[in-house]
Write a protein that holds these residues in place. Sequence first.
Motif, PDB file in Angstrom:
ATOM      1  N   ILE A   7       2.656   0.360   2.867  1.00 27.20           N
ATOM      2  CA  ILE A   7       1.522   0.271   1.945  1.00 27.20           C
ATOM      3  C   ILE A   7       0.220   0.609   2.672  1.00 27.20           C
ATOM      4  O   ILE A   7      -0.616   1.341   2.147  1.00 27.20           O
ATOM      5  N   VAL A   8       0.063   0.101   3.884  1.00 26.78           N
ATOM      6  CA  VAL A   8      -1.148   0.410   4.656  1.00 26.78           C
ATOM      7  C   VAL A   8      -1.228   1.907   4.922  1.00 26.78           C
ATOM      8  O   VAL A   8      -2.269   2.529   4.695  1.00 26.78           O
ATOM      9  N   GLN A   9      -0.137   2.486   5.398  1.00 36.48           N
ATOM     10  CA  GLN A   9      -0.141   3.903   5.744  1.00 36.48           C
ATOM     11  C   GLN A   9      -0.334   4.801   4.521  1.00 36.48           C
ATOM     12  O   GLN A   9      -1.180   5.693   4.523  1.00 36.48           O
ATOM     13  N   GLU A  10       0.433   4.571   3.478  1.00 36.16           N
ATOM     14  CA  GLU A  10       0.407   5.469   2.325  1.00 36.16           C
ATOM     15  C   GLU A  10      -0.738   5.185   1.357  1.00 36.16           C
ATOM     16  O   GLU A  10      -1.351   6.107   0.835  1.00 36.16           O
ATOM     17  N   HIS A  11      -1.014   3.903   1.111  1.00 36.17           N
ATOM     18  CA  HIS A  11      -2.022   3.572   0.100  1.00 36.17           C
ATOM     19  C   HIS A  11      -3.418   3.430   0.702  1.00 36.17           C
ATOM     20  O   HIS A  11      -4.349   4.105   0.272  1.00 36.17           O
ATOM     21  N   GLU A  20       7.013   2.624  -5.614  1.00 37.97           N
ATOM     22  CA  GLU A  20       8.155   1.738  -5.428  1.00 37.97           C
ATOM     23  C   GLU A  20       7.741   0.257  -5.404  1.00 37.97           C
ATOM     24  O   GLU A  20       8.512  -0.617  -5.798  1.00 37.97           O
ATOM     25  N   TYR A  21       6.517  -0.021  -4.940  1.00 38.73           N
ATOM     26  CA  TYR A  21       6.059  -1.404  -4.811  1.00 38.73           C
ATOM     27  C   TYR A  21       4.871  -1.727  -5.707  1.00 38.73           C
ATOM     28  O   TYR A  21       4.342  -2.835  -5.653  1.00 38.73           O
ATOM     29  N   ALA A  22       4.461  -0.803  -6.538  1.00 39.15           N
ATOM     30  CA  ALA A  22       3.330  -1.049  -7.438  1.00 39.15           C
ATOM     31  C   ALA A  22       3.767  -2.019  -8.528  1.00 39.15           C
ATOM     32  O   ALA A  22       4.819  -1.876  -9.122  1.00 39.15           O
TER      33      ALA A  22
END
Length: 51
Positions: A7-11, A20-22
């Motif tokens: 999440i840190v890297q992509e978002h 996938e995690y939203a």
Amino acid sequence: MEVIERIVQEHLIGNKVVEEYAFLNHPLPETSLVSCEPLIEAWQPKDMVEQ
């Protein structure tokens, strides 16, 4: 890759939703700072406004 790291890297860094995690999708309205200036001025306490 762990979920948090992904999440840190992509978002946060890549500015992409990790679908996938939203769990909530609530996009902000399109505004400009110019249209928000009256709201910002009205929000400021009187002692913070320059005189």
